[in-house]
Motif scaffolding. Structure first.
Motif, short mmCIF file in Angstrom:
data_model
loop_
_atom_site.label_atom_id
_atom_site.label_comp_id
_atom_site.label_asym_id
_atom_site.label_seq_id
_atom_site.Cartn_x
_atom_site.Cartn_y
_atom_site.Cartn_z
N ASP B 89 0.71 -1.13 0.05
CA ASP B 89 -0.39 0.57 -0.35
C ASP B 89 0.69 0.72 0.26
OD1 ASP B 89 -2.13 -1.19 -0.06
OD2 ASP B 89 -3.09 -0.98 1.41
N VAL B 92 1.87 2.26 -3.60
CA VAL B 92 0.34 2.05 -4.16
C VAL B 92 -0.44 3.61 -3.81
CG1 VAL B 92 -1.35 1.17 -5.01
CG2 VAL B 92 0.40 -0.44 -4.74
N THR B 93 0.04 3.63 -2.79
CA THR B 93 -0.71 5.09 -2.30
C THR B 93 -0.22 5.94 -1.53
OG1 THR B 93 -1.58 3.63 0.09
CG2 THR B 93 -2.91 2.79 -2.33
N ASN B 95 -0.11 5.28 1.50
CA ASN B 95 -0.14 4.70 3.08
C ASN B 95 0.04 5.49 3.90
OD1 ASN B 95 -1.84 2.89 3.85
ND2 ASN B 95 -0.42 1.48 3.91
N VAL B 96 0.36 5.29 4.83
CA VAL B 96 0.43 5.57 6.11
C VAL B 96 2.00 6.61 6.37
CG1 VAL B 96 1.00 4.94 8.81
CG2 VAL B 96 -0.34 3.16 7.57
N GLY B 98 1.93 8.50 3.77
CA GLY B 98 0.99 10.15 3.53
C GLY B 98 0.32 10.18 4.65
N MET B 99 0.09 9.58 5.75
CA MET B 99 -1.08 10.47 6.21
C MET B 99 -0.36 12.20 6.71
SD MET B 99 -2.25 6.93 8.76
CE MET B 99 -3.09 8.07 9.46
N ASN B 101 0.26 14.04 5.14
CA ASN B 101 0.83 14.89 4.34
C ASN B 101 -0.34 15.94 4.16
OD1 ASN B 101 1.88 13.55 2.25
ND2 ASN B 101 0.84 12.77 1.29
N ARG B 102 -1.71 15.18 5.09
CA ARG B 102 -3.16 16.71 5.47
C ARG B 102 -2.00 17.93 6.37
NH1 ARG B 102 -6.39 13.78 10.37
NH2 ARG B 102 -6.61 16.50 10.38
N PHE B 132 10.25 15.92 1.16
CA PHE B 132 9.15 16.81 0.40
C PHE B 132 8.21 17.61 1.33
CE2 PHE B 132 10.28 13.41 -3.48
CZ PHE B 132 10.98 13.99 -4.21
N GLU B 133 7.26 17.93 0.77
CA GLU B 133 6.46 18.96 2.03
C GLU B 133 5.02 17.73 1.83
OE1 GLU B 133 4.21 21.28 3.66
OE2 GLU B 133 6.29 21.84 2.88
N ARG B 134 5.23 16.86 0.50
CA ARG B 134 4.16 15.79 0.26
C ARG B 134 4.40 14.19 0.27
NH1 ARG B 134 -1.24 17.15 -1.12
NH2 ARG B 134 -0.70 15.41 -2.68
N ARG B 136 4.34 10.89 -2.08
CA ARG B 136 3.22 10.77 -2.63
C ARG B 136 3.49 9.34 -3.74
NH1 ARG B 136 3.67 14.82 -7.76
NH2 ARG B 136 1.66 13.95 -7.77
N GLY B 180 -5.01 -2.47 2.37
CA GLY B 180 -5.19 -2.68 3.98
C GLY B 180 -4.61 -3.41 4.14
N CYS D 117 -7.55 2.38 4.34
CA CYS D 117 -7.77 0.99 4.60
C CYS D 117 -6.40 0.55 5.79
CB CYS D 117 -7.58 -0.02 3.85
SG CYS D 117 -8.82 0.60 1.93
N TYR D 144 -4.33 12.50 -4.58
CA TYR D 144 -4.46 12.93 -3.87
C TYR D 144 -4.64 13.62 -3.29
CZ TYR D 144 -4.83 7.55 -3.24
OH TYR D 144 -4.31 6.14 -3.52
#
Lengths: 191, 180, 551, 253
Positions: B89, B92-93, B95-96, B98-99, B101-102, B132-134, B136, B180, D117, D144
Motif C-alpha cells: 500500500d 501504491v497509495t 498509505n501510512v 502519506g498520512m 500529507n494533511r 518533500f512537503e507531500r 506520494r 489495507g 485502509c 490525492y
C-alpha cells in the motif's frame, strides 16, 4: 447582537415574547407572510441576514423552531448558499467582482494586492473589525469591468489605485465615525 | 532474458515504509525454495549489494516516495529495470507515510523533533535527504507495470505475482489482494 | 373593479398625452450600470437645473432603463431632438438644459450613426431606455398588457401555444429547447395545480442580459408569465431572482404590486375566469440553481441540489406539480409574439434559430454593453461593427460564449453566423448570451482555469464525478499555469474532461469541462508551451516555481 | 439481493393498472414492473451492478454514478438506481467503456479524502474497499487531495471520521426518513461538503440525536463506527432497513 430571548427550545415556537428588538419583528413578519411554511426557510434567512448582517446561531435556532425545520437543514441551507454568511461583517465591506469580464480586465491582480494589504482572504474581516473583503461571482456590471461594491455602492472601472485609496480611507477613518442606519441597510442589501 | 544468466534478475527495495511487505515476502516460506532456482536476487535489503545493478528484470518497490533521495532511486530503478512492481500500500497509495500529507511538513517535524523530543530537541537538517512537503506513491514519479496492494500484501498474492512473472503470464489476484 | 381594454387604452392615452405635453423629454438611464456612474445624481441635477431655469413646463426628466452602451455611461437621451449624450456629469446639467433650444453640447454627443445602435434589432429590449421601469403606466403606454388581453379574450390556451410553437422560439437560458414544446408538455399534464417559474437566477459570470431586462422593463416579464400561465393552465407563478441584483428585485417587487393593484394580476383578469398571481423568490448565490430541478428545490426552501431527470419538471416540478420553467429573455419574447403573431417572429433569424438574441458584450471590446441582434448575425459584425472592435490596438484572440458551460470561439470562426447550432458545432454554446471578448493579452490556459475554478466552487457536491473531478481538473490547471505541469497532465486533463462530461448527474457537471475542451481544441499549443517550455505567451501566468518533487 | 415482494395495495380504478414490461439486460430477457428501476430488476436476475450511495430501503439519490449503464440507442449513460425500466429497453451493464468510467469514478472517490485502509476501523468490512477489488482498481492515478479532515469522537457510543466519508448521504437519509430525527445534514457544497449534526455541533452535543445508531449501520465506510469494537468486529448490519420498511407499510394497511 443576540436577542435576549435567544435559544428557544425546538418544541416551543411560541417562546418569543414581545421583544424590544425591532429586527426580530422583521424576521417574524417574513415568516408570518409565508404562513410559517418550511419552504420559507431561504426567504427567512434572507430576512435574518438583512436585519442582523449575518446568520447568528441562536437566530438559526429560532427560525428552525418557528418553521419546524430541522436544525441541521437550517445549517445546511445557510452554508450551501454563498450569499449567506455566518460571521458578522466588518464596519465596511468591499466586494470585488470575479466575473469573467472583470477577471479578463485584471481583478485577480487587484484582489491579490488587496488581500496582501489587508492581510486577510476573501470572506474574512480584518482583526480590527473594520473591513470585510468579499468576492462576487458576477455583479452583472460587466460593462464596467473591473467592478466592485464598496459599502453598497457599485463602482466600475476599478484600478488598483482607486481600490487601495478607498480602503486606506476606511482604515484611517477616526473611530468616532458612526455609520448611519441607512448605510448599514444599504450595505446589507447589496452584499 | 539478459545474457549473463538465464535466471530472472529480481531486485527489491525499501523506500518510505515499515519493511512489513518484505516480511510478508519472507512469509512465502517453503514455496520460496521452489522458485529459488529460477531467480537471482540482485539487489535487496535482504542481500549485501550497495549499488543498484543494470539489467534487472523485476523490481519490487516497497514504500512511498517521501524525499529527493527516494525519487533519485526511483529514476535509477526505472532506467535499469524492465518491470516495476509497486509493492504494498505505501508504494501504491502512500498509505501510512502519506498520512502526514494533511499537515504541513514543518508542523510534522516540529511535532516529532521538538514538541515530543525528550532529549536535545532539534530538527535534523544536515547530511539527510531533502524531505518533500507531500508523500506520494511510486507511480507519481515513474511508470509502474504492476500494482500489488495490501498492508502488507498477503504472501499468497506475492507468490502469485512472482510465479506469474516467472511464467510470463498476467497474475490472477482475484480474492488475493486488496488495500489495507 | 375589473380592468377592461378601455381602461388600458385610457391609461395609455393619459400617459402618452402627459409625456407629450412636454416639449423636451430627457431620458436618464437608471439601470445598474449607469447608476454606478451616479446617473441618479445626474438626474437630480438635471431636475434642479430645470427648476432653476424655470423650464418645468417644457422639460420632463424621466428615469428609464438601460440604453445599452454601458461603456460610456451615464447616458441620457433627449427626444424629440434625437440626441444622446455620453458620460454625463452632474456639472453638465446647466449646459445641457441651456442647449435644448440651440446646438447640442458637442463634447458629450454620442454620434447618431453609431453602428452600435443602427445594426441592432430590438424585440426583447424594445422598451429598454424608452419607458420608465418603475411605472406601469409607462409600460402600458408602450402597448403593454395588450397581448395579455388579446390572449385571454381572443385566444384559447391551445391557440396561444400554437403561436409560440409557430414562432420557433427556443429557450434563451442556454440549452435552446423549443419553447412551444415545453409549453405543450405542461399544458397536457392532467393535474389541476400547475406552476410557471421564471428563472432569473442569471448566474453566468459575464452575462447581464436578464438583469437589464428586469431593471428596465419588469412588466414585460410579468406579462409573459401571465400569458404562459393562461396557456398551460397555471394560476401561480414564481420569479426566482438573484439576490445579488438588488435593483432588479426592487423593481420587480414594485412592478408586481402595481400589476396586482391594476388587476393584470390577481382574480378574474380582464373579466375572464383566469387568475394569476406571482411571487418573488430570492436566490442566494448558487449557480447550480439555474438547473431546473435545483431551482425548484431552492424555491421549496431546500438545498439547491439537482436530482436525476426524468421525471422532468414539466410533469413533476414544484411541490410535485407540473411546472413550466422559462428564463427571463424567453418570457420577454412572449408578449410581442402574441401581439404580432408567431409567423412574424419566425421571419427573423435563421432556419433553426428564430428571432433575436440579446448579448452582453464585455471584456476587451470598445463598446461594452447590451445588444440585441437577429439570430445568424456573424461574430465579426457583433465584435467589430457593433462592438467597435478591440481597444488599444490589440489583436482579437477569441470570444467566450455560454459562460462556464460554453467555450472559446477563435478567430477563424469570426464569419460564422451566431445561432444555437453553429455555436455548438465549434464547441461553444449559445448559453444565456454572455460574450466575453479576449485579446492577445489573454492566456487560454488561464481562462480555462478561471472557469474550472468557477465550476469547482459552484459544484453542489452531490455526484462524485463533478465534485471531485472538477477539483482534480482545477488542480492540474493550477499546476500547469504555475509552470509545474507535465505533458502527461494534458492527457489527464482530456481524460477527466471526458469522464466528468459523460458521468455527471446534471448539466452543470456535464458541461463543466467545456471551457477546457474548447481551449484544448483551438489552443493546445498554449498548453504545451506551458508544460514544455514553461512559457506563457500572454504573460499572464507567473511561471518558474520549480517543481519540488522532480528535484 | 432478495426480490422486493409486491405490497398489497387497494385496487385503483382511476388509472391504468400497473404495467409489466419486458426488456433486455446484458442480452438476457427479463421483466420488470413499471415502477422498478434497472438496478432492482438487474439484481433480481443476479446481474451485478456496483453501487455505493444506493442502499435497499433508502430513497435513491443517483449520486455516486457507479451504477451507470448504457441503454442501446442513446449516447448518454444512465444511473441504474434511478432509471425506471421501459418496454423493450436494451440495457448493457458491463462494457469496456462503463468499466473504465466506473473505475475512474472510484479513483476520484479514493482521491478525495484520506482513505487509509491499513489503519481504518472497518478494514476488511468496507464497501469502498470491496468496490476497489470488484472494479479492478489497483491504484489511483489522480492526485490525492489529502484534505485536513477531523474526527468527532464526542458521542459516547459512536464516532465520526470525516477522513473516510464518501458523501453517500446514507446517514442523512436514514436519520431523516427512517428514524425521523434529521440530526444529520450536509454543510457547504462541492468539494467542501461535509456531514454535520444539528447546527454543526459536536455529535455528542446534538440535541436531536436519539442515539439509535442506524446511521452507523448504514455507513458503507469507516466514517461512522461504533466505539469499543475491534477492527474484526466492525461489521455493519444495514439489513434491518428493508425489514423496517416492510413492517411500517404493513402497519399502515
Amino acid at each position: 447582537m443576540t436577542p435576549a430571548t435567544a435559544s428557544p427550545a425546538l418544541s416551543s415556537p411560541s417562546l418569543s415574547p414581545a421583544t424590544p428588538d425591532k429586527r426580530l419583528r422583521i424576521i417574524d413578519r417574513t415568516m408570518r407572510l409565508h404562513g410559517y411554511a418550511s419552504h420559507a426557510l431561504i426567504e427567512t434567512l434572507h430576512a435574518v441576514q438583512e436585519a442582523f448582517g449575518y446568520l447568528e446561531p441562536d437566530l438559526m435556532r429560532y427560525v428552525a423552531g418557528r418553521l419546524k425545520v430541522p436544525l441541521s437543514r437550517v445549517y445546511a441551507v445557510a452554508t450551501f448558499y454563498h450569499f449567506f454568511t455566518l460571521k458578522p461583517p466588518g464596519e465596511h465591506t468591499c466586494v470585488l467582482c470575479k466575473g469573467t469580464a472583470c477577471y479578463i480586465s485584471g481583478t485577480a491582480e487587484i484582489f491579490r494586492k488587496v488581500e496582501e494589504m489587508l492581510g486577510i482572504h476573501a470572506g474574512e474581516t480584518t482583526a480590527d473589525g473594520k473591513i470585510s473583503l468579499m468576492t462576487a461571482r458576477c455583479l452583472g456590471a460587466c460593462g464596467l469591468a473591473p467592478a466592485g461594491v464598496f459599502d453598497g455602492t457599485v463602482v466600475g472601472n476599478l484600478t488598483l489605485d482607486t481600490v487601495v485609496n478607498k480602503l486606506q480611507a476606511w482604515r484611517s477613518h477616526d473611530a468616532d465615525h458612526r455609520e448611519s442606519a441607512g448605510d448599514r441597510e444599504n450595505r446589507n442589501r447589496c452584499r | 532474458m539478459s545474457p549473463p544468466t538465464t535466471k530472472t534478475r529480481i531486485a527489491t527495495i525499501w523506500l518510505d515504509g515499515c519493511s512489513g511487505c518484505h516480511m510478508s515476502l519472507l512469509d512465502i516460506d517453503a514455496r520460496l525454495a521452489a522458485v529459488a532456482g529460477s531467480i537471482d536476487l540482485v539487489f535487496s535489503p535482504l542481500v549485501d549489494t550497495r549499488t543498484y545493478p543494470q539489467n534487472v528484470d523485476v523490481c519490487f518497490i516497497e514504500g512511498a516516495a517521501s524525499s529527493g533521495e527516494d525519487v533519485e532511486k526511483l529514476h535509477l530503478i526505472r532506467r535499469n529495470t524492465r518491470q516495476v512492481v509497486a509493492f504494498g500500500d505505501c508504494a501504491v497509495t502512500g498509505n501510512v507515510p502519506g498520512m502526514r500529507n494533511r499537515f504541513a511538513l514543518r508542523e510534522v517535524l516540529t511535532r516529532s523533533y521538538l514538541e515530543n523530543a525528550t532529549h536535545q530537541p532539534r530538527i535534523p537538517d544536515r547530511d539527510i535527504p531533502h524531505l518533500f512537503e507531500r508523500v506520494r506513491p511510486v507511480h507519481a514519479f515513474i511508470d509502474v507495470e504492476m500494482f500489488l496492494p495490501g498492508c502488507p500484501p498477503a504472501a499468497d498474492a506475492i507468490f502469485e505475482v512472482l510465479s506469474a512473472l516467472l511464467e510470463g503470464r498476467p497474475p490472477d489476484l482475484a480474492g488475493r489482494a486488496r488495500f489495507g | 373593479m375589473t380592468l377592461t381594454i378601455e381602461n388600458l387604452q385610457e391609461i395609455a392615452k393619459t400617459e402618452t398625452d402627459a409625456v407629450e405635453s412636454y416639449r423636451y423629454r430627457i431620458n436618464v438611464c437608471m439601470a445598474a450600470g449607469c447608476l454606478s456612474c451616479r446617473s441618479d445624481v445626474v438626474k437630480a441635477s438635471l431636475e434642479e437645473e430645470i427648476r432653476r431655469q424655470g423650464k418645468e413646463k417644457a422639460c420632463l426628466v424621466r428615469g428609464v432603463g438601460c440604453l445599452g452602451l454601458c461603456a460610456v455611461g451615464p447616458l441620457i437621451d433627449i427626444s424629440p431632438l434625437n440626441v444622446t449624450y455620453q458620460a454625463v456629469q452632474p456639472s453638465d446639467a446647466p449646459e445641457i438644459i441651456g442647449s435644448l433650444t440651440g446646438a447640442p453640447v458637442s463634447r458629450l454627443l454620442l454620434p447618431a450613426d453609431q453602428p452600435f445602435f443602427s445594426r441592432q434589432k430590438k424585440i426583447v429590449l424594445e422598451n429598454c431606455g424608452i419607458i420608465e421601469p418603475e411605472r406601469i403606466e409607462s409600460y402600458i403606454a408602450a402597448g403593454g398588457y395588450e397581448a395579455l388581453y388579446q390572449a385571454l379574450r381572443q385566444m384559447s390556451p391551445r391557440q396561444v401555444i400554437d403561436e409560440v410553437t409557430a414562432s420557433g422560439l427556443r429557450g434563451r437560458g442556454g440549452a435552446g429547447f423549443p419553447t412551444g414544446l415545453k409549453w405543450t408538455t405542461v399544458y397536457k399534464a392532467r393535474q389541476a395545480v400547475k406552476y410557471v417559474v421564471c428563472n432569473a437566477d442569471e448566474g453566468d459570470p459575464g452575462a447581464f442580459m436578464d438583469r437589464s431586462v428586469l431593471e428596465s422593463d419588469p412588466h414585460r416579464v410579468i406579462e409573459g408569465m401571465a400569458i404562459a400561465g393562461y396557456a398551460v393552465g397555471a394560476s401561480r407563478g414564481y420569479i426566482y431572482v438573484r439576490a445579488e441584483y438588488p435593483l432588479a428585485v426592487e423593481r420587480l417587487r414594485r412592478a408586481i404590486k402595481q400589476a396586482k393593484r391594476l388587476g393584470v394580476l390577481g382574480e378574474n383578469i380582464f373579466n375572464t375566469p383566469f387568475a394569476f398571481d406571482i411571487q418573488l423568490r430570492l436566490g442566494a448565490g448558487a449557480f447550480v440553481c439555474g438547473e431546473e430541478t435545483a431551482l425548484i428545490a431552492s424555491i421549496e426552501g431546500r438545498l439547491g441540489r439537482p436530482r436525476p431527470r426524468p421525471p422532468f419538471p414539466a410533469e413533476f416540478g414544484l411541490w410535485g406539480c407540473p411546472t413550466l420553467i422559462n428564463n427571463v429573455e424567453t418570457l420577454a419574447n412572449i408578449a410581442p409574439i402574441v401581439r404580432r403573431g408567431g409567423g412574424w417572429f419566425a421571419g427573423i433569424g435563421t432556419e433553426k434559430s428564430k428571432g433575436t438574441k440579446v448579448f452582453a458584450l464585455a471584456g476587451k471590446i470598445n463598446n461594452t454593453g447590451l445588444i440585441e441582434v437577429p439570430m445568424g448575425t456573424t461574430l465579426r459584425e457583433i465584435v467589430f461593427d457593433i462592438g467597435g472592435g478591440i481597444p488599444a490596438g490589440r489583436r482579437f484572440k477569441a470570444v467566450q460564449t455560454g459562460g462556464p458551460s460554453g467555450g472559446c470561439v477563435p478567430e477563424q470562426f469570426l464569419d460564422m453566423p451566431v445561432d444555437y447550432d453553429s455555436l455548438r458545432e465549434v464547441g461553444a454554446i449559445m448559453g444565456s448570451g454572455g460574450m466575453i471578448v479576449m485579446d492577445d493579452g489573454a492566456c487560454m490556459v488561464d481562462v480555462a482555469k478561471f472557469f474550472m475554478e468557477f465550476c469547482m466552487s459552484e459544484s453542489c457536491g452531490k455526484c462524485a464525478p463533478c465534485r471531485v473531478g472538477t477539483t482534480q481538473l482545477f488542480g492540474i490547471l493550477e499546476r500547469i499555469t504555475a509552470g509545474d505541469g507535465s505533458i502527461e497532465d494534458i492527457d489527464t486533463l482530456k481524460e477527466l474532461c471526458d469522464l466528468v462530461g459523460a458521468t455527471s448527474l446534471c448539466g452543470l457537471g456535464q458541461t463543466a469541462p467545456n471551457p477546457v475542451k474548447s481551449t484544448l481544441r483551438y489552443f493546445e499549443n498554449e498548453y504545451t508551451a506551458h508544460v514544455r517550455r514553461h512559457h506563457c505567451e500572454a504573460g499572464v501566468c507567473a511561471m518558474g516555481k520549480a517543481r519540488e518533487a522532480t528535484t | 439481493m432478495t426480490p422486493t415482494a409486491p405490497i398489497a395495495q387497494k385496487p385503483r380504478t382511476d388509472v391504468n393498472p400497473v404495467r409489466i414490461y419486458t426488456l433486455r439486460i446484458d442480452g438476457r430477457d427479463v421483466s420488470g414492473r413499471e415502477d422498478e428501476t434497472i438496478l432492482t430488476v438487474a439484481r433480481q436476475n443476479g446481474i451485478f451492478i456496483p453501487t455505493l450511495c444506493h442502499l435497499d430501503g433508502l430513497a435513491e439519490r443517483g449520486a455516486c454514478r457507479l451504477c451507470i449503464v448504457e441503454i442501446q440507442g442513446s449516447p448518454k449513460l444512465f444511473a441504474a438506481c434511478v432509471t425506471l425500466v421501459k418496454q423493450d429497453m436494451d440495457v448493457i451493464t458491463d462494457s469496456a467503456r462503463i468499466r473504465d468510467y466506473r473505475r475512474k469514478i472510484l479513483e476520484l472517490i479514493f482521491s478525495e479524502r484520506n482513505h487509509v485502509c491499513a489503519v481504518c476501523v472497518v478494514n476488511g468490512n468496507c464497501e469502498l474497499q470491496d468496490l476497489a477489488v470488484k472494479l479492478g482498481m489497483t491504484h489511483v492515478r489522480y492526485d490525492y487531495l489529502n484534505p485536513p479532515q477531523s474526527v468527532d469522537a464526542s458521542h459516547p457510543r459512536f464516532s465520526l471520521d470525516h477522513n473516510r466519508c464518501v458523501l453517500c448521504l446514507r446517514c442523512i437519509r436514514v436519520c431523516k426518513d427512517i428514524e425521523g430525527a434529521s440530526t444529520w445534514d450536509i454543510s457547504g457544497r462541492g468539494i467542501h461538503a461535509r456531514i454535520i449534526s444539528d447546527l454543526n455541533q459536536p455529535w455528542g452535543e446534538s440535541e436531536t440525536c436519539t442515539g439509535c445508531g442506524k446511521c452507523v449501520q448504514v455507513c458503507p465506510t469507516g466514517a461512522l463506527s461504533e466505539k469499543g469494537k475491534s477492527v474484526a468486529e466492525m461489521t455493519k448490519r444495514p439489513q434491518f432497513l428493508p425489514y423496517l420498511q416492510m413492517m411500517r407499510k404493513e402497519a399502515e394497511i
